[in-house]
Design a protein around this motif. Structure first.
Motif, PDB file in Angstrom:
ATOM      1  N   THR A 144      33.479  25.703  34.509  1.00  0.00           N
ATOM      2  CA  THR A 144      33.211  26.922  35.257  1.00  0.00           C
ATOM      3  C   THR A 144      34.478  27.756  35.212  1.00  0.00           C
ATOM      4  N   THR A 145      34.334  28.996  34.759  1.00  0.00           N
ATOM      5  CA  THR A 145      35.460  29.933  34.779  1.00  0.00           C
ATOM      6  C   THR A 145      34.935  31.331  35.047  1.00  0.00           C
ATOM      7  N   ASN A 146      35.707  32.088  35.791  1.00  0.00           N
ATOM      8  CA  ASN A 146      35.357  33.486  36.013  1.00  0.00           C
ATOM      9  C   ASN A 146      36.366  34.403  35.324  1.00  0.00           C
ATOM     10  N   GLN A 147      37.059  33.849  34.335  1.00  0.00           N
ATOM     11  CA  GLN A 147      38.030  34.613  33.574  1.00  0.00           C
ATOM     12  C   GLN A 147      37.582  34.736  32.120  1.00  0.00           C
ATOM     13  N   SER A 148      38.259  35.589  31.384  1.00  0.00           N
ATOM     14  CA  SER A 148      37.969  35.784  29.964  1.00  0.00           C
ATOM     15  C   SER A 148      39.008  35.049  29.129  1.00  0.00           C
ATOM     16  N   THR A 168      34.536  32.457  28.238  1.00  0.00           N
ATOM     17  CA  THR A 168      34.539  33.661  29.057  1.00  0.00           C
ATOM     18  C   THR A 168      33.434  33.644  30.101  1.00  0.00           C
ATOM     19  N   LYS A 169      33.836  33.697  31.350  1.00  0.00           N
ATOM     20  CA  LYS A 169      32.963  33.907  32.508  1.00  0.00           C
ATOM     21  C   LYS A 169      31.632  33.181  32.417  1.00  0.00           C
ATOM     22  N   ASN A 223      38.938  28.184  37.468  1.00  0.00           N
ATOM     23  CA  ASN A 223      38.944  27.483  36.187  1.00  0.00           C
ATOM     24  C   ASN A 223      38.803  25.996  36.477  1.00  0.00           C
TER      25      ASN A 223
END
Length: 157
Positions: free
Chosen positions: A68-72, A120-121, A35
């Motif tokens: 940039t995030t790889n989470q929802s 989200t992602k 995140n």
């Protein structure tokens, strides 16, 4: 030994030396929660005009942000490091990245407020930030000063 028999022995010996050999290796991997947020630009807000009988004219400035995030369902909050002087209101409006939701213009204070939710992602940059500064006559004359706006990304799931 006859020549045919020697040839057969050489052929069998050659085939045995060409047999395949393999090796296996286990590769371990993981991807941790990511995140990240950044901002760019140097917004400056100056109020220097008014229409007689009205509050001073609002000032506005622009900047950009990236995420940039790889989470929802991650979200962005914003706050300032110290309260605004009496008679001044600083607002921020972050445009949402793809799939996110902007909270629209939010008044900044020392208490964090949600400015974008539902991220989200994704990895996206060059997203618009709009700042506005409003003053009432009660603000008086204020020399150039600044506030640090802190943006925080909180990961979802």
């Amino acid at each position: 030994m006859n020549a045919g028999r020697i040839l057969a022995i050489v052929f069998v010996a050659s085939a045995a030396s060409l047999s395949a050999q393999t090796a296996n290796q286990t590769v371990t991997f993981q991807v941790d929660a990511i995140n990240q947020i950044s901002v760019a630009g140097s917004p400056s807000l100056v109020i220097n005009t008014a229409t007689a009988g009205s509050n001073p004219t609002q000032a506005s400035a622009a900047a950009t942000w990236a995420v940039t995030t790889n989470q929802s369902t991650a979200k962005i909050t914003a706050s300032i490091n110290s309260a605004m002087p009496a008679g001044l209101t600083l607002q921020v409006n972050l445009s949402a990245p793809a799939g996110g939701t902007s909270a629209g213009a939010q008044t900044l204070s020392t208490t964090a407020v949600d400015v974008v939710t539902g991220i989200t992602k994704l990895a996206q940059s060059g997203i618009a930030i709009g700042y506005t500064l409003d003053a009432t006559p009660a603000a008086g004359v204020i020399s150039s000063t600044s506030r640090t706006v802190t943006y925080t990304i909180t990961g979802g799931t």
